[in-house]
Enzyme design. Structure first.
Site, PDB file in Angstrom:
ATOM      1  N   TYR A   1      12.416  -9.706  16.810  1.00  0.00           N
ATOM      2  CA  TYR A   1      12.397  -9.198  15.432  1.00  0.00           C
ATOM      3  C   TYR A   1      13.410  -9.937  14.565  1.00  0.00           C
ATOM      4  O   TYR A   1      13.126 -10.296  13.423  1.00  0.00           O
ATOM      5  CB  TYR A   1      12.685  -7.705  15.427  1.00  0.00           C
ATOM      6  CG  TYR A   1      12.711  -7.088  14.043  1.00  0.00           C
ATOM      7  CD1 TYR A   1      11.586  -7.126  13.227  1.00  0.00           C
ATOM      8  CD2 TYR A   1      13.866  -6.477  13.561  1.00  0.00           C
ATOM      9  CE1 TYR A   1      11.608  -6.557  11.954  1.00  0.00           C
ATOM     10  CE2 TYR A   1      13.900  -5.911  12.299  1.00  0.00           C
ATOM     11  CZ  TYR A   1      12.772  -5.953  11.501  1.00  0.00           C
ATOM     12  OH  TYR A   1      12.795  -5.397  10.239  1.00  0.00           O
TER      13      TYR A   1
ATOM     14  N   GLY B   1       7.282  -1.574  -0.971  1.00  0.00           N
ATOM     15  CA  GLY B   1       6.445  -2.432  -1.798  1.00  0.00           C
ATOM     16  C   GLY B   1       5.789  -1.672  -2.932  1.00  0.00           C
ATOM     17  O   GLY B   1       5.776  -2.126  -4.083  1.00  0.00           O
TER      18      GLY B   1
ATOM     19  N   SER C   1       0.810  -1.218   0.000  1.00  0.00           N
ATOM     20  CA  SER C   1       0.000   0.000   0.000  1.00  0.00           C
ATOM     21  C   SER C   1       0.843   1.268   0.000  1.00  0.00           C
ATOM     22  O   SER C   1       0.361   2.343  -0.354  1.00  0.00           O
ATOM     23  CB  SER C   1      -0.933   0.020   1.227  1.00  0.00           C
ATOM     24  OG  SER C   1      -1.835  -1.057   1.195  1.00  0.00           O
TER      25      SER C   1
ATOM     26  N   LYS D   1      -4.057  -5.268   3.999  1.00  0.00           N
ATOM     27  CA  LYS D   1      -5.175  -5.007   4.907  1.00  0.00           C
ATOM     28  C   LYS D   1      -5.699  -3.581   4.830  1.00  0.00           C
ATOM     29  O   LYS D   1      -6.817  -3.315   5.269  1.00  0.00           O
ATOM     30  CB  LYS D   1      -4.737  -5.268   6.350  1.00  0.00           C
ATOM     31  CG  LYS D   1      -4.393  -6.710   6.664  1.00  0.00           C
ATOM     32  CD  LYS D   1      -4.379  -6.941   8.160  1.00  0.00           C
ATOM     33  CE  LYS D   1      -3.488  -5.954   8.876  1.00  0.00           C
ATOM     34  NZ  LYS D   1      -3.524  -6.123  10.345  1.00  0.00           N
TER      35      LYS D   1
END
Length: 275
Positions: free
Chosen positions: A165, A20, A16, A39
């Protein structure tokens, strides 16, 4: 033969915004088909962009977009994305494992819920999205899996500060390199890609270092240009590698990186973690 991404179909987790989206827009300039599984259906109060605005940008850049509102943690959503990609575009040529969650909390501070979220999105999401696309990838002409994750570096300085992480990001890399070994003889390339310096993303701004670190970071376009070179390479020749963004560019004769951080002295750029 010079390859492009024209009419190639990319299935991407997230996308979004940030890295990416930059990769998607670079592919769209070739006329690629981009299937986004993300999402972000409605605007976030602190983050720019939704899956729908990203799809609009992809179309404006020359590509075709298929936004799938869903969660890479959900197996049904993954299957729906794969089925929709094949139905809409006739197949899947590339899986781009972009979705990732970050928390640099130490082990005593990291909540079980946040740990599970990182594992589910980063490690499990990478494996399950790639796995679900395998039947389509096996039918593709030049199939690639590319995960935005680091090389496995067992130096304690990367293991100790944010163990949760590190486990999640290394899990992405292990899943990808495992697929490379498993499917090398069947022609599916699987590689990881990671930058030598920090990149201007929401994570850098909101989690790592604010405006000053953003100033000392390169733009997402450097990641996009390197990813493009990987995804247009021969899948049987380039696989099972933990690639570094700047090294990929250098191997293709691109060594002047000033445009990715205009006006910034290279010595002032902030090194990314895991290298």
């Amino acid at each position: 033969m010079t390859r492009t991404l024209h009419n190639r179909t990319i299935l991407m987790s997230g996308g979004s915004r940030g890295i990416g989206l930059a990769i998607a827009l670079r592919a769209a300039a070739d006329g690629a088909n981009i299937v986004l599984l993300a999402k972000t259906d409605t605007p976030h109060p602190a983050l720019e962009g939704t899956i729908h605005t990203a799809a609009d940008e992809i179309r404006a850049a020359g590509g075709r977009a298929l936004p799938i509102v869903g969660d890479v943690r959900n197996d049904a959503d993954i299957e729906r994305a794969v089925t929709s990609a094949v139905a809409e575009f006739g197949g899947i040529d590339i899986v781009l494992n972009n979705a990732s969650v970050i928390s640099l909390a130490g082990s005593r501070e990291l909540s079980p819920k946040r740990y599970d979220l990182m594992q589910d999105v980063n490690t499990r999401g990478t494996y399950m999205l790639s796995r679900a696309a395998l039947p389509a990838l096996l039918e593709a002409e030049n199939p690639h899996v590319l995960s935005l994750s680091p090389p496995i570096n067992l130096d304690p300085k990367w293991l100790g500060p944010h163990t949760g992480y590190t486990l999640a990001k290394y899990g992405m890399s292990l899943a990808t390199l495992g697929l490379a070994a498993e499917f090398a003889e069947r022609g599916i390339a699987a590689n990881t890609l990671w930058p030598r310096t920090t990149i201007q993303t929401a994570a850098v701004s909101n989690v790592l270092g604010g405006a000053e670190l953003m100033r000392r970071s390169r733009t997402p376009e450097i990641y996009a240009d390197a990813a493009y070179l990987v995804l247009t390479s021969d899948a049987r020749e380039l696989t099972g590698r933990s690639l570094i963004v700047e090294d990929v560019l250098a191997e293709h004769g691109i060594t002047d990186l000033e445009r990715y951080a205009p006006g910034i002295d290279p010595a002032d750029l902030y090194p990314d973690i895991f290298l």
